[in-house]
Design a protein around this motif. Structure first.
Motif, short mmCIF file in Angstrom:
data_model
loop_
_atom_site.label_atom_id
_atom_site.label_comp_id
_atom_site.label_asym_id
_atom_site.label_seq_id
_atom_site.Cartn_x
_atom_site.Cartn_y
_atom_site.Cartn_z
N GLY B 35 0.84 -1.20 0.00
CA GLY B 35 0.00 0.00 0.00
C GLY B 35 0.87 1.23 0.00
N ASP B 36 0.74 2.06 1.06
CA ASP B 36 1.55 3.28 1.13
C ASP B 36 2.90 3.05 1.78
OD1 ASP B 36 -1.25 5.50 1.76
OD2 ASP B 36 -0.15 5.01 -0.09
N LEU B 37 3.05 1.88 2.41
CA LEU B 37 4.25 1.67 3.21
C LEU B 37 5.32 0.97 2.39
CD1 LEU B 37 5.46 1.83 6.05
CD2 LEU B 37 4.51 -0.43 6.49
N GLU B 38 6.49 1.60 2.25
CA GLU B 38 7.57 0.94 1.53
C GLU B 38 8.46 0.23 2.55
OE1 GLU B 38 10.09 3.36 -0.92
OE2 GLU B 38 10.46 1.69 -2.29
N VAL B 39 8.49 -1.11 2.47
CA VAL B 39 9.21 -1.88 3.47
C VAL B 39 10.64 -2.19 3.03
CG1 VAL B 39 9.22 -4.08 4.68
CG2 VAL B 39 7.09 -2.86 4.38
N LEU B 40 10.82 -2.47 1.74
CA LEU B 40 12.16 -2.72 1.22
C LEU B 40 12.47 -1.63 0.20
CD1 LEU B 40 12.12 -6.59 0.70
CD2 LEU B 40 13.18 -5.31 2.54
N LYS B 41 13.58 -0.94 0.44
CA LYS B 41 13.85 0.25 -0.38
C LYS B 41 15.07 0.08 -1.27
CE LYS B 41 11.74 3.01 3.19
NZ LYS B 41 11.92 3.90 4.32
N GLY B 42 15.26 -1.09 -1.79
CA GLY B 42 16.40 -1.30 -2.69
C GLY B 42 17.44 -2.19 -2.02
N ILE B 43 17.30 -3.49 -2.20
CA ILE B 43 18.25 -4.44 -1.61
C ILE B 43 19.03 -5.10 -2.75
CG2 ILE B 43 18.51 -6.49 -0.19
CD1 ILE B 43 17.19 -4.53 1.49
N ASP B 44 20.33 -5.10 -2.61
CA ASP B 44 21.19 -5.87 -3.52
C ASP B 44 22.01 -6.82 -2.67
OD1 ASP B 44 21.10 -2.86 -4.88
OD2 ASP B 44 20.97 -4.51 -6.32
N LEU B 45 21.95 -8.07 -3.03
CA LEU B 45 22.61 -9.06 -2.16
C LEU B 45 23.01 -10.25 -3.00
CD1 LEU B 45 23.15 -9.66 0.86
CD2 LEU B 45 20.90 -10.70 0.96
N ALA B 46 24.13 -10.87 -2.66
CA ALA B 46 24.51 -12.12 -3.30
C ALA B 46 24.99 -13.07 -2.22
CB ALA B 46 25.60 -11.89 -4.34
N VAL B 47 24.58 -14.33 -2.33
CA VAL B 47 24.95 -15.32 -1.32
C VAL B 47 25.56 -16.51 -2.05
CG1 VAL B 47 24.06 -16.86 0.47
CG2 VAL B 47 23.08 -14.58 0.20
N ALA B 48 26.74 -16.95 -1.60
CA ALA B 48 27.40 -18.07 -2.26
C ALA B 48 26.90 -19.39 -1.72
CB ALA B 48 28.91 -17.95 -2.03
N ALA B 49 27.11 -20.45 -2.48
CA ALA B 49 26.74 -21.78 -1.99
C ALA B 49 27.54 -22.08 -0.74
CB ALA B 49 27.02 -22.82 -3.07
N GLY B 50 26.90 -22.62 0.27
CA GLY B 50 27.58 -22.97 1.49
C GLY B 50 27.77 -21.82 2.46
N GLU B 51 27.36 -20.62 2.06
CA GLU B 51 27.57 -19.48 2.95
C GLU B 51 26.50 -19.46 4.04
OE1 GLU B 51 27.65 -15.79 0.84
OE2 GLU B 51 27.94 -14.59 2.66
N ARG B 52 26.87 -19.00 5.22
CA ARG B 52 25.90 -18.81 6.29
C ARG B 52 25.79 -17.30 6.54
NH1 ARG B 52 29.06 -22.94 8.82
NH2 ARG B 52 30.68 -21.39 8.37
N LEU B 53 24.63 -16.75 6.21
CA LEU B 53 24.41 -15.31 6.31
C LEU B 53 23.40 -15.03 7.40
CD1 LEU B 53 24.68 -12.41 5.00
CD2 LEU B 53 22.67 -13.04 3.66
N THR B 54 23.72 -14.11 8.29
CA THR B 54 22.76 -13.72 9.32
C THR B 54 22.31 -12.30 9.07
OG1 THR B 54 23.76 -15.14 10.98
CG2 THR B 54 22.39 -13.35 11.79
N ILE B 55 21.03 -12.06 9.22
CA ILE B 55 20.49 -10.71 9.07
C ILE B 55 20.01 -10.25 10.45
CG2 ILE B 55 18.83 -9.26 7.87
CD1 ILE B 55 18.59 -11.38 5.74
N ILE B 56 20.53 -9.11 10.89
CA ILE B 56 20.06 -8.56 12.16
C ILE B 56 19.47 -7.18 11.90
CG2 ILE B 56 21.72 -9.85 13.54
CD1 ILE B 56 23.39 -7.30 13.73
N GLY B 57 18.69 -6.72 12.86
CA GLY B 57 18.12 -5.39 12.69
C GLY B 57 16.86 -5.24 13.54
N PRO B 58 16.40 -4.02 13.72
CA PRO B 58 15.21 -3.80 14.54
C PRO B 58 13.95 -4.32 13.84
CG PRO B 58 15.96 -1.75 13.55
CD PRO B 58 16.97 -2.78 13.20
N SER B 59 12.87 -4.48 14.60
CA SER B 59 11.64 -4.96 13.95
C SER B 59 11.12 -3.86 13.06
CB SER B 59 10.60 -5.37 14.99
OG SER B 59 10.48 -4.39 15.97
N GLY B 60 10.56 -4.27 11.94
CA GLY B 60 10.10 -3.28 10.96
C GLY B 60 11.16 -2.93 9.95
N SER B 61 12.37 -3.49 10.10
CA SER B 61 13.43 -3.14 9.15
C SER B 61 13.29 -3.85 7.83
CB SER B 61 14.80 -3.46 9.77
OG SER B 61 14.80 -4.82 10.19
N GLY B 62 12.40 -4.85 7.75
CA GLY B 62 12.17 -5.51 6.47
C GLY B 62 12.85 -6.87 6.36
N LYS B 63 13.43 -7.37 7.47
CA LYS B 63 14.18 -8.63 7.41
C LYS B 63 13.26 -9.78 6.97
CE LYS B 63 15.26 -8.80 11.85
NZ LYS B 63 14.42 -7.79 12.48
#
Lengths: 224, 279, 225
Positions: B35-63
């Motif tokens: 609707g009016d709320l933009e939750v993700l404002k442009g994410i660029d990300l690449a993850v390799a095979a076998g990689e362990r990626l953690t995403i941290i951040g406050p609630s509402g950050s779009g994780k």
């Protein structure tokens, strides 16, 4: 009134009436079963259509449900029995009653199904999607099996209501219990006894069913 | 806290993965608006095979929204997701992007396993049946093969003795472990963990983290959204901090948790770690 | 009769419309009359059903079970034709109101009982603790709260009742279906007239349905029954 019903003259009459009334009651039960089958199947189709993501399908289903539920079953029966002949479809009274009551019930059950499906938490659907199921597979293996437990009691209660609703088929002269009672009452001029007997017969048919449904409801909420 | 030689060894075996020429997961210019709320404002990300990626951040950050876009439970407003080079949720037809049909999206989702905060086990099926239903109905495996697979996975998460138990009789930690096994049964290339311990009582969190550590050492590609900072530091190859719909900072765990560059990262961590110190 | 049916319908429209609209007004009269009777009976028997006295509870249960197991058509026939057969002649309109009222009362008893029981527990004890007798507690404390809970189901019942009054045509109550049947017998325009009847019922029931839905939404907020 009770005295009149219990007077000695009644018993020989009952012996004449009962075979006819019992046969007619069979007609009632057959009509109930057939109409229920139509309502259950067609209702499921409309219920799923109502929840469909295709807007045309969903709006069509809503339209059908609102119109059918907004008009009396009697009117619908009359339209099917008296009006269809003018477009070439001539039905016998029993068939017209079964189709009319069935289509009427479909609109009611469609809403029951819809509520049952929507009661299943959205997370269940997403978990099913996340292991690679399509929408239809998720419905078939995850959502509907759970929804069945929720919709069984209302469906059973509807069946009992349908048993009573078949009485209006007498008004289009379909062969069931009330029609027979009416014919006998105009033959013997004893409406009170005949209609009380008919009422008693409905009671005998419906009461055990409603006890069974209450037992079913109890088991479903406490069982497993 | 916990004895850590296992994870340190893992770090040595596998250097901090940087996405090479063909990453397993690639996200390009991802935007999502409700609707009016933009939750993700442009994410660029690449993850390799076998990689362990953690995403941290406050609630509402779009994780969570980001995770849900990866397996197309949410449809991105703009941008694209590629898994093993294939577009997710859409395809190129005559040079234009066209949404994929239900069946194609579903099959792609089997490659990306997701474990939910509230488990969402199927209540009408036993533990083992929960794990079997994907292989049997989606992969068309025989019931016997699926049974064997499911039993192995239950052993792996330590719940073989609960195979015929219904979810309502399992604890939260047990349910979550069954949920992980259910996802593993589909042999995913990538697993998404959406705050999988946040709904658990504290004493049950450990058993789930143990299973996740094991998966990490076996080389599963994992994207984990979590508030368990110690666990994140132990297990991850890379940590990203998200706030307000964008990736604010990214880096290896020892840097991100000990000496982050960005002030917002520092502010978030000090608030969270202070709180965790009291537990 | 010869002639295109739609043309004839158009020609006779004023007469047909008048007949049907009078019938619709009667339909509303029967509905509101029966609703009033049903609500009163529903409250009375719901209180009986939750009474400490066993015979009273049994009486209420019998009323509910019997009148919910027998079709309303049969009940109407007993009241209209049956009583006539033993010398008590009723007019169709009052007979219909009484018949639907008694039948509806059995249904509403369960609705009110659920409403009372939803409030019952601590409220009753609180009322007793300030010295109220049981009837006082019911009247001043329980029933006013139960009203909020029961309004949506009563609304839905009213919509069902509106449609069921069509059955009263079988005992010659001059409501919409009865008028329609008379007009059809006179003009043979069954399709056209029954379609108009359907539209009239929709015109009466759809606003009611919408109102009930608003009611349910309003009740749902801030109150879990």
């Amino acid at each position: 009134m009770i005295a009149a019903a219990a007077s000695p003259g009644v018993w020989p009459l009952l012996r004449i009436w009962m075979p006819q009334l019992l046969t007619a009651a069979q007609g009632t039960l057959r009509m109930t079963a057939a109409a229920f089958a139509i309502a259950a199947v067609v209702g499921l189709l409309f219920g799923l259509a109502r929840l469909s993501r295709h807007r045309m399908l969903s709006r069509f289903a809503v339209g059908y449900i609102e119109v059918v539920r907004g008009t009396p079953a009697l009117t619908q029966l009359f339209l099917i029995y008296f009006s269809l002949p003018s477009v070439g479809i001539v039905l016998r009274a029993f068939e017209a009653a079964v189709i009319g009551l069935g289509l009427n019930g479909a609109a009611y059950l469609a809403e029951v199904y819809r509520a049952g499906i929507q009661a299943i938490h959205r997370g269940q659907r997403e978990a099913a999607y996340s292991i690679g199921m399509t929408h239809l597979e998720a419905m078939r293996f995850i959502i509907l099996p759970q929804a069945v437990r929720i919709v069984l009691p209302p469906m059973a209660n509807y069946a009992i209501a349908l048993l009573k609703d078949t009485s209006i088929a007498s008004l289009i002269s379909a062969p069931e219990l009330m029609l027979r009672a009416r014919d006998l009452s105009s033959e013997y001029f004893m409406p009170m006894r005949l209609y009380l007997t008919a009422g008693l017969m409905y009671l005998i048919m419906a009461y055990p069913l409603s006890r069974a449904v209450r037992f079913l409801e109890y088991r479903l909420s406490h069982g497993r | 806290m916990l004895h850590r030689p296992e994870t340190q060894g893992a770090d040595e075996r596998r250097p901090a993965a940087t996405p090479g020429p063909s990453p397993l997961l690639r996200i390009v210019g991802l935007h999502k608006r409700f609707g009016d709320l933009e939750v993700l404002k442009g994410i660029d990300l690449a993850v390799a095979a076998g990689e362990r990626l953690t995403i941290i951040g406050p609630s509402g950050s779009g994780k969570t929204t980001l995770l849900r876009c990866i397996n197309h439970l949410e449809k991105p407003t703009r941008g694209h997701v590629y898994i093993e080079g294939e577009l997710v949720g859409e395809k190129m037809v005559d040079g234009r992007y066209v949404e994929m049909r239900d069946r194609e999206i579903a099959r792609l989702r089997a490659k990306v396993g997701m474990v939910f905060q509230r488990f969402y086990l199927f209540p009408h099926l036993t533990a083992i049946e929960n794990i079997m239903i994907g292989p049997v109905r989606v992969l068309k495996m025989s019931r016997a093969d699926a049974n064997t697979l499911a039993l192995d996975l239950l052993k792996k998460v330590g719940l073989a003795h609960k195979c015929d138990v219904y979810p309502e009789k399992l604890s939260g930690g047990q349910q979550q472990r069954v949920a992980i096994a259910r996802t593993l049964a589909m042999r995913p290339k990538l697993m998404l963990f959406d705050e999988v311990t946040s709904a658990l009582d504290p004493e049950l969190i450990g058993e789930v983290l143990t299973v996740m550590r094991r998966l990490a050492t076996e080389g599963m590609t994992m994207i984990i959204v979590t508030h368990e900072m110690q666990f994140a530091e132990d297990v991850s190859d890379r940590v990203i901090f998200m706030d307000d719909g964008i990736v604010v900072e990214a880096g290896p765990p020892h840097k991100m948790f000990r000496a982050p560059d960005h002030p917002r990262t520092r502010a978030f961590l000090s608030a969270v770690l202070d709180r965790q110190a009291y537990q | 009769m010869t002639g295109d049916p739609w043309g004839r319908t158009l020609a006779k429209l004023p007469e047909i419309a008048r007949g049907l609209l009078v019938g619709a007004v009667t339909t509303i009269q029967v509905t509101t009359g029966a609703l009033a009777v049903a609500i009163v009976l529903g409250i009375v028997f719901a209180v009986l059903k939750t009474a400490p006295s066993r015979p009273l509870r049994a009486l209420a249960t019998a009323y509910v079970e019997v009148f919910r197991a027998v079709p309303v058509l049969t009940q109407l026939f007993v009241i209209y034709f049956g009583l006539a057969g033993i010398g008590i002649k009723l007019n169709p309109l009052p007979a219909a109101i009484v018949g639907f009222g008694i039948n509806g009362g059995a249904y509403l008893t369960e609705v009110f009982r659920a409403g009372i029981e939803a409030i019952h527990q601590g409220q009753l004890e609180g009322a007793f603790s300030i010295g109220m007798t049981r009837p006082m507690a019911m009247w001043y404390i329980i029933l006013p709260q139960a009203v909020r809970v029961v309004l949506p189901p009563i609304g839905n019942f009213a919509i069902g009742l509106l449609k069921d009054t069509s059955i009263a045509s079988a005992v010659a109550a001059p409501e919409l279906m009865f008028r329609a049947r008379s007009l059809v017998e006179a003009t043979f325009l069954s399709t056209q007239i029954y379609l108009m009847v359907a539209l009239l019922y929709l015109a009466m029931s759809l606003p009611l349905s919408r109102a009930v839905r608003h009611l349910e939404a309003a009740m749902g907020r801030g109150h879990q029954a």
